[in-house]
Design a protein around this motif. Structure first.
Motif, PDB file in Angstrom:
ATOM      1  N   ASP A  67       0.849  -1.189   0.000  1.00 44.48           N
ATOM      2  CA  ASP A  67       0.000   0.000   0.000  1.00 44.48           C
ATOM      3  C   ASP A  67       0.887   1.242   0.000  1.00 44.48           C
ATOM      4  O   ASP A  67       1.809   1.369   0.813  1.00 44.48           O
ATOM      5  CB  ASP A  67      -0.906  -0.014   1.230  1.00 44.48           C
ATOM      6  CG  ASP A  67      -1.861   1.161   1.240  1.00 44.48           C
ATOM      7  OD1 ASP A  67      -2.939   1.030   0.661  1.00 44.48           O
ATOM      8  OD2 ASP A  67      -1.516   2.197   1.840  1.00 44.48           O
ATOM      9  N   SER A  68       0.603   2.173  -0.923  1.00 41.42           N
ATOM     10  CA  SER A  68       1.456   3.354  -1.056  1.00 41.42           C
ATOM     11  C   SER A  68       1.299   4.336   0.104  1.00 41.42           C
ATOM     12  O   SER A  68       2.190   5.135   0.370  1.00 41.42           O
ATOM     13  CB  SER A  68       1.136   4.071  -2.379  1.00 41.42           C
ATOM     14  OG  SER A  68      -0.238   4.457  -2.420  1.00 41.42           O
ATOM     15  N   SER A  69       0.165   4.265   0.800  1.00 37.88           N
ATOM     16  CA  SER A  69      -0.078   5.230   1.878  1.00 37.88           C
ATOM     17  C   SER A  69       0.595   4.821   3.184  1.00 37.88           C
ATOM     18  O   SER A  69       1.176   5.651   3.881  1.00 37.88           O
ATOM     19  CB  SER A  69      -1.589   5.377   2.105  1.00 37.88           C
ATOM     20  OG  SER A  69      -2.228   5.827   0.932  1.00 37.88           O
ATOM     21  N   TYR A  70       0.522   3.534   3.520  1.00 32.40           N
ATOM     22  CA  TYR A  70       1.026   3.091   4.818  1.00 32.40           C
ATOM     23  C   TYR A  70       2.240   2.161   4.712  1.00 32.40           C
ATOM     24  O   TYR A  70       2.849   1.824   5.722  1.00 32.40           O
ATOM     25  CB  TYR A  70      -0.085   2.360   5.586  1.00 32.40           C
ATOM     26  CG  TYR A  70      -1.308   3.217   5.824  1.00 32.40           C
ATOM     27  CD1 TYR A  70      -1.370   4.097   6.906  1.00 32.40           C
ATOM     28  CD2 TYR A  70      -2.391   3.168   4.965  1.00 32.40           C
ATOM     29  CE1 TYR A  70      -2.485   4.886   7.120  1.00 32.40           C
ATOM     30  CE2 TYR A  70      -3.518   3.949   5.173  1.00 32.40           C
ATOM     31  CZ  TYR A  70      -3.558   4.809   6.248  1.00 32.40           C
ATOM     32  OH  TYR A  70      -4.661   5.589   6.451  1.00 32.40           O
ATOM     33  N   TRP A  74      -0.918  -5.875   1.304  1.00 33.18           N
ATOM     34  CA  TRP A  74      -2.297  -6.355   1.349  1.00 33.18           C
ATOM     35  C   TRP A  74      -2.332  -7.876   1.392  1.00 33.18           C
ATOM     36  O   TRP A  74      -1.595  -8.545   0.678  1.00 33.18           O
ATOM     37  CB  TRP A  74      -3.065  -5.870   0.126  1.00 33.18           C
ATOM     38  CG  TRP A  74      -3.522  -4.446   0.215  1.00 33.18           C
ATOM     39  CD1 TRP A  74      -2.895  -3.345  -0.292  1.00 33.18           C
ATOM     40  CD2 TRP A  74      -4.709  -3.979   0.854  1.00 33.18           C
ATOM     41  NE1 TRP A  74      -3.611  -2.211  -0.006  1.00 33.18           N
ATOM     42  CE2 TRP A  74      -4.743  -2.566   0.699  1.00 33.18           C
ATOM     43  CE3 TRP A  74      -5.750  -4.595   1.539  1.00 33.18           C
ATOM     44  CZ2 TRP A  74      -5.764  -1.786   1.197  1.00 33.18           C
ATOM     45  CZ3 TRP A  74      -6.784  -3.812   2.040  1.00 33.18           C
ATOM     46  CH2 TRP A  74      -6.783  -2.426   1.874  1.00 33.18           C
ATOM     47  N   LYS A 128      -2.074  -5.467   5.921  1.00 29.66           N
ATOM     48  CA  LYS A 128      -3.391  -4.878   6.101  1.00 29.66           C
ATOM     49  C   LYS A 128      -4.401  -5.672   5.270  1.00 29.66           C
ATOM     50  O   LYS A 128      -4.042  -6.357   4.313  1.00 29.66           O
ATOM     51  CB  LYS A 128      -3.395  -3.406   5.705  1.00 29.66           C
ATOM     52  CG  LYS A 128      -3.169  -3.126   4.239  1.00 29.66           C
ATOM     53  CD  LYS A 128      -3.166  -1.622   3.947  1.00 29.66           C
ATOM     54  CE  LYS A 128      -4.403  -0.923   4.404  1.00 29.66           C
ATOM     55  NZ  LYS A 128      -4.478   0.499   4.056  1.00 29.66           N
TER      56      LYS A 128
END
Length: 273
Positions: A67-70, A74, A128
């Motif tokens: 995930d690029s945000s956190y 996945w 996540k």
């Protein structure tokens, strides 16, 4: 009298009619609009679409992608007791457990719940998933953790794992536990049970399949072979004895169950006893 120009009555006729300078063809019943006229107050302004209306909906995350945000990876449900992707999470769980194995827990059951929760929290720092998969992820984590602890303890006991990751005092306590009488008794009992199970599943029908045995017995018995016929053929030694007591107990249980449902008189003949 001069000939009047011919007016086209269809779109096909337009192409075949010669154009004359004085000919006027009306294509609409409304009056012509002045292209330089100022729009009236009743004129609706053109609708301007915002850029957000042109944006495509976001694609669902692909298991195994970061995930690029956190910066987390996945995961999603895979096969039974497994994740997608299947390999990475197992290694991570193993490393998490080994990094914080603070007491001589011989198996997963002995690990306190607060430690299991702590290990799972560490797992959540790296992976996540969608909220609807929470129960599945936790159940799969527990299953994998149980298998990892069991295999790791077996390797430590057999010397296949040098145990450099474990605290020396904890290793000493584990060695003392494995050399104790209680553990030896449990280990011996487990070995005996496994031997019994293997014996009960022993197949004495040589390399012939059940299907072939059944076809042969139809000709030998001059009737359809039953499940009891097949078990007697494939679960007895050459001397006519059952492979072990557990195999005989299984057959006896089948006999009692069948007699309770539909009494039979040929049981003695079927098993040759």
């Amino acid at each position: 009298m001069a000939n009047s120009p011919t007016i086209a009555t269809s779109s096909e006729d337009v192409g075949s009619v010669p154009f004359t300078p004085h000919m006027h063809i009306s294509t609409t019943s409304s009056p012509p609009r002045d292209m330089f006229a100022t729009p009236s107050s009743t004129t609706q302004p053109p609708t301007i679409l915002s850029s957000s209306m042109h944006q495509m909906p976001p694609l669902p995350p692909v298991p195994g992608f970061r995930d690029s945000s956190y910066g987390k990876i996945w995961v999603s449900p895979g096969a039974k007791h497994d994740f997608l992707p299947p390999k990475g999470p197992s290694r991570v769980i193993s490393n998490i457990i080994k990094a914080k194995y603070d007491s001589p827990w011989p198996n997963w059951t002995k690990v306190p719940q607060d430690y299991k929760n702590m290990w799972f929290d560490e797992f959540k720092k790296k992976y996540k998933w969608f909220p609807r998969y929470e129960k599945f992820v936790r159940a799969t984590f527990n299953h994998k953790g149980s298998v990892i602890v069991k295999n790791t303890m077996s390797k430590l006991q057999a010397g296949k794992d040098k145990g450099e990751w474990i605290i020396p005092e904890v290793r000493q306590q584990l060695d003392a536990y494995w050399s104790g009488d209680d553990f030896k008794k449990k280990s011996d009992t487990s070995k005996q049970n496994r031997a019994i199970d293997n014996g009960a599943s022993l197949y004495t029908g040589e390399s012939i399949s059940i299907t072939v045995h059944r076809k042969r017995m139809v000709h030998e018995l001059n009737r359809d072979s039953t499940i009891f016929d097949l078990m007697a053929r494939t679960k007895k030694n050459k001397d006519g004895q059952w492979v072990n007591d557990k195999a005989k107990d299984i057959v006896d249980e089948f006999i009692r169950h069948r007699e309770n449902i539909h009494p039979v008189d040929d049981t003695q003949d079927v098993f040759g006893e």
